[in-house]
Design a protein around this motif. Structure first.
Motif, PDB file in Angstrom:
ATOM      1  N   PRO A 106     -61.006  20.722  25.923  1.00  0.00           N
ATOM      2  CA  PRO A 106     -60.346  21.040  24.641  1.00  0.00           C
ATOM      3  C   PRO A 106     -62.649  21.210  24.604  1.00  0.00           C
ATOM      4  O   PRO A 106     -63.226  20.859  25.143  1.00  0.00           O
ATOM      5  N   GLY A 110     -59.118  19.368  16.039  1.00  0.00           N
ATOM      6  CA  GLY A 110     -58.101  19.524  16.095  1.00  0.00           C
ATOM      7  C   GLY A 110     -57.649  20.009  14.473  1.00  0.00           C
ATOM      8  O   GLY A 110     -56.298  19.974  13.877  1.00  0.00           O
ATOM      9  N   TYR A 118     -55.634  24.412  17.718  1.00  0.00           N
ATOM     10  CA  TYR A 118     -56.060  23.487  18.837  1.00  0.00           C
ATOM     11  C   TYR A 118     -56.735  24.745  19.551  1.00  0.00           C
ATOM     12  O   TYR A 118     -56.683  25.945  20.344  1.00  0.00           O
ATOM     13  N   GLN A 158     -57.488  29.619  21.512  1.00  0.00           N
ATOM     14  CA  GLN A 158     -57.170  28.537  20.688  1.00  0.00           C
ATOM     15  C   GLN A 158     -55.233  29.364  20.027  1.00  0.00           C
ATOM     16  O   GLN A 158     -55.047  30.147  20.386  1.00  0.00           O
ATOM     17  N   HIS A 188     -50.403  24.434  27.126  1.00  0.00           N
ATOM     18  CA  HIS A 188     -50.528  24.139  25.669  1.00  0.00           C
ATOM     19  C   HIS A 188     -49.563  24.594  24.978  1.00  0.00           C
ATOM     20  O   HIS A 188     -48.340  23.401  24.624  1.00  0.00           O
TER      21      HIS A 188
END
Length: 177
Positions: free
Chosen positions: A7, A50, A67, A82, A133
């Motif tokens: 992240p 986020g 994200y 992203q 994801h």
């Protein structure tokens, strides 16, 4: 080849400046911006939490989920990726996206480290990222590379994206879960 996704953190901001100012990235991303630490903090600071701030139709700021991750190869940061709900953000070119499926993510990525270009890292990272994801939250993923960005188009095709439409500037591509 061990590809992982970390992240986005504020500690990555110097990498973003380096990558966004690299000629091979600048060709496709934010050509009219000269990135500084302040501009990176201003744009990406909320991404760490986020969210992305946008002007809503009433002149107020709204927050929408985004994200953001750093792509790592064998624990070496090599790029940025992203995703977000494609309907949360207007396209820069103002194109109408209403023909896209309801559960659809928008996705953007670049490989910032030039020595990893042309080695199938982008398409492999993309496939893994979608599985780990994006497809945990969405049924479809949309990308819109520049029509002249043949390397990106090839990488998306290798990752299973299909061309669905073209404009004079972009190729619209989609991949189903």
């Amino acid at each position: 080849m061990n590809i992982t996704f970390i992240p986005l953190a504020k500690s990555h901001f110097p990498l973003l400046i380096k990558w966004l100012e690299a000629p091979h990235v600048k060709l496709w991303w934010d050509q009219d911006i000269q990135w500084t630490p302040e501009l990176i903090r201003e744009k990406y600071g909320h991404y760490v939490d986020g969210r992305k701030l946008i002007d809503n139709s009433h002149g107020e700021l709204a927050q929408k989920p985004i994200y953001a991750y750093i792509i790592c190869l064998n624990d070496i940061p090599i790029g940025y990726i992203q995703y977000y709900n494609v309907y949360d953000f207007l396209r820069e070119q103002g194109h109408d996206l209403s023909e896209l499926p309801n559960s659809c993510a928008g996705l953007d990525l670049y490989i910032g480290e030039i020595e990893f270009l042309g080695k199938n890292v982008g398409s492999k990272a993309l496939i893994l990222f979608l599985e780990q994801h994006v497809f945990q939250k969405f049924d479809y993923t949309f990308v819109d590379p520049d029509v002249t960005n043949t390397a990106a188009i090839r990488a998306y095709e290798k990752a299973g994206f299909m061309k669905i439409k073209g404009t004079k500037d972009e190729i619209w591509m989609i991949r189903e879960k």
